[in-house]
Write an enzyme that holds these catalytic residues in place. Structure first.
Site, PDB file in Angstrom:
ATOM      1  N   ASP A  12      14.735  18.273  -0.394  1.00  0.00           N
ATOM      2  CA  ASP A  12      15.519  18.647  -1.575  1.00  0.00           C
ATOM      3  C   ASP A  12      16.139  17.416  -2.229  1.00  0.00           C
ATOM      4  OD1 ASP A  12      15.095  21.360  -1.737  1.00  0.00           O
ATOM      5  OD2 ASP A  12      16.856  21.901  -0.536  1.00  0.00           O
ATOM      6  N   GLU A  53      13.480  15.494  -4.101  1.00  0.00           N
ATOM      7  CA  GLU A  53      13.101  16.170  -5.337  1.00  0.00           C
ATOM      8  C   GLU A  53      14.157  15.965  -6.419  1.00  0.00           C
ATOM      9  OE1 GLU A  53      10.157  19.781  -3.998  1.00  0.00           O
ATOM     10  OE2 GLU A  53      12.292  20.219  -4.174  1.00  0.00           O
ATOM     11  N   ASP A  67       7.925  18.071  -7.338  1.00  0.00           N
ATOM     12  CA  ASP A  67       7.885  19.311  -6.545  1.00  0.00           C
ATOM     13  C   ASP A  67       6.951  19.038  -5.376  1.00  0.00           C
ATOM     14  OD1 ASP A  67       8.167  21.853  -5.662  1.00  0.00           O
ATOM     15  OD2 ASP A  67       7.303  22.826  -7.413  1.00  0.00           O
ATOM     16  N   GLU A 123      12.756  22.645   2.822  1.00  0.00           N
ATOM     17  CA  GLU A 123      13.154  21.459   2.073  1.00  0.00           C
ATOM     18  C   GLU A 123      14.637  21.144   2.195  1.00  0.00           C
ATOM     19  OE1 GLU A 123      11.779  22.016  -1.900  1.00  0.00           O
ATOM     20  OE2 GLU A 123       9.657  21.821  -1.345  1.00  0.00           O
ATOM     21  N   ASN A 162       8.160  -3.593   3.355  1.00  0.00           N
ATOM     22  CA  ASN A 162       6.741  -3.323   3.586  1.00  0.00           C
ATOM     23  C   ASN A 162       6.326  -3.627   5.022  1.00  0.00           C
ATOM     24  OD1 ASN A 162       3.974  -2.824   3.009  1.00  0.00           O
ATOM     25  ND2 ASN A 162       3.659  -4.992   2.593  1.00  0.00           N
ATOM     26  N   GLN A 192       9.465  26.971   0.984  1.00  0.00           N
ATOM     27  CA  GLN A 192       9.945  25.715   0.414  1.00  0.00           C
ATOM     28  C   GLN A 192      11.459  25.622   0.500  1.00  0.00           C
ATOM     29  OE1 GLN A 192       8.246  24.432  -3.419  1.00  0.00           O
ATOM     30  NE2 GLN A 192       6.845  26.153  -3.253  1.00  0.00           N
ATOM     31  N   HIS A 194       0.829  -1.208   0.000  1.00  0.00           N
ATOM     32  CA  HIS A 194       0.000   0.000   0.000  1.00  0.00           C
ATOM     33  C   HIS A 194       0.861   1.254   0.000  1.00  0.00           C
ATOM     34  CE1 HIS A 194      -3.151  -2.760   1.334  1.00  0.00           C
ATOM     35  NE2 HIS A 194      -4.042  -1.780   1.269  1.00  0.00           N
TER      36      HIS A 194
END
Length: 486
Positions: free
Chosen positions: A454, A457, A463, A477, A354, A473, A323
């Protein structure tokens, strides 16, 4: 508790759509470089498309060239006129490694669509390029949409769609370091009013049949916060932090397809057969006494054109049906719990990852909710190739479901009540980002895998907190959580 509308201001451009044949997604850049360019008055939009037919620059040395639309700075780039230059006419731009085409003027406000044609020069190897944009006169740039991988001599058109309410200047960057050279031709712009101000590829070949691309990440705007889908198509809580990839419920974006339901939102990747990301909000109101339904099934909300992953797709694979949004996070009603067993919410996940590492993190998160916290959560996966109970695999279900190499999650925890986005931006929330290997050797201690947002990303091209102001941000981040996890 006050909930903010998910779309407060527009993105510079929020996605690349439809995906071109050669589009791939290399790691996203770590920051917006400042590009020094000459200032010039805004040009009339009607001067586009830029066809390069007015240019005559014959060397790769950096220099300014006055083209049909205005002055451009060409770095490691020239105007090609040879038979090996693939073009719609007599000329096209040609870039080599490190090449850039930079507008030294602003296009007027209101640009909604950008179209750019590209091909490999001659018989050269493939090239990767990116489109960047500036809304502050070239002082700072942000990437627009996904990186594009171009190969072959056939000029193909990449379309970037979104919206810029402010004056916009563009820069095209050849980002790979290979020897392959790149032709760029016919750069066209359209306004939001539908005015015919772009040419550049109209009537040119589109994507080849059967070819697909990863989801394009949205661009972080230079001011304000990110836009997302209309309010009527998405619950405010589940996408309150933004739409990480600019996913849309459009058949033209099968690898960045938005599924929005009351329990969670999904950015689905049809070629991989898994979600790129799943986003949801968890509070005490989401918890109840509904039993676990275990009714794994194909998602009926997927368009008929998409392959429907089923529970049988995982049979005998050695991987759990893992999940993203957990069953226990949605126990208020039977319907809520059942929704978590749709296969669009699953990834092939190593059992130890998991059941131990991720299970421990989920239990810890729900324990924080029991202590009066609410949590905004985004989970996803990336890469290809994981190790399950039957060893290393890159795909299952005869190649129709990709096994991810990494599994990640972002948690934003804050006390119940108040204006959530405002409190998060003000630094009143705890942010935790986790990035784990999808294998059997992963540690049960999830806290060992904390990273900065960061870093996530950069690895995923997403984003992840796009609904926050850019300054918030950038501050939040960059941090890696080191708080208590016991």
């Amino acid at each position: 508790m006050i909930r903010l509308a998910p779309a407060l201001l527009s993105l510079l451009l929020n996605a690349c759509s439809p995906p071109p044949t050669e589009t791939l997604r290399p790691p996203a850049p770590t920051g917006p470089p400042a590009i020094a360019v000459q200032s010039a008055p805004a040009q009339a939009a009607s001067r586009f498309p830029e066809t390069f037919e007015a240019g005559s620059k014959g060397s790769y040395a950096p220099g300014s060239e006055t083209l049909g639309t205005g002055p451009w700075q060409l770095t490691e780039a020239l105007i090609g006129t040879s038979e090996q230059d693939h073009k719609h006419g007599a000329r096209a731009a040609r870039l080599r490694a490190g090449g850039r085409l930079t507008m030294s003027f602003d296009a007027p406000a209101g640009v909604q669509t950008i179209r750019i044609s590209s091909a490999a020069y001659g018989q050269d190897a493939a090239s990767t390029w990116e489109l960047w944009g500036s809304q502050d006169g070239g002082r700072s740039y942000r990437r627009i949409g996904a990186a594009v991988r171009t190969q072959g001599p056939r000029l193909l058109t990449t379309t970037f769609e979104g919206g810029s309410a402010r004056a916009l200047r563009l820069e095209i960057r050849k980002t790979d370091t290979g020897a392959g050279r790149l032709n760029i031709d016919d750069i066209g712009l359209e306004t939001g009013t539908g005015a015919a101000v772009v040419g550049g590829g109209a009537g040119q070949p589109g994507p080849l049949p059967g070819q697909t691309s990863p989801p394009p990440p949205p661009v972080r705007p230079t001011t304000g916060v990110a836009a997302s889908q209309p309010a009527e198509t998405q619950p405010a809580d589940n996408l309150a932090l933004g739409n990480p990839s600019g996913a849309t419920a459009s058949l033209s974006t099968p690898n960045n397809y938005l599924l929005a339901r009351p329990q969670y939102a999904v950015g689905y990747h049809a070629r991989r057969g898994t979600p790129t990301w799943v986003s949801w909000h968890l509070s005490a109101a989401d918890r109840g006494q509904a039993p676990r339904q275990d009714d794994f099934r194909a998602d009926p909300a997927l368009p008929r054109q998409f392959y429907a992953v089923s529970p049988r797709s995982y049979s005998g694979s050695g991987f759990d049906r893992g999940h993203n949004c957990p069953s226990a996070d949605r126990s208020r009603t039977l319907d809520d719990n059942s929704a978590t067993f749709l296969m669009t919410n699953m990834i092939p996940q190593a059992a130890n990852n998991n059941q131990r590492t991720w299970g421990n993190l989920e239990e810890w998160t729900r324990a924080q909710v029991e202590r009066g916290q609410e949590v905004y959560i985004i989970m996803g996966s990336y890469g290809q190739g994981g190790t399950g109970l039957q060893g290393f695999k890159t795909t299952i279900d005869e190649g129709r479901v990709t096994v991810p190499a990494r599994v990640w999650k972002v948690l934003v925890l804050l006390p119940e009540g108040g204006n959530d986005l405002q409190r998060i931006a003000a630094g009143q929330a705890r942010l935790i980002a986790i990035d784990t290997p999808n294998d059997q050797q992963v540690s049960p201690d999830w806290s060992r895998y904390r990273v900065s947002i960061d870093a996530l990303e950069a690895a995923t091209g997403l984003d992840l907190l796009s609904a926050l102001p850019v300054a918030a941000q950038e501050r939040l981040e960059a941090q890696t959580d080191s708080g208590p996890t016991r």
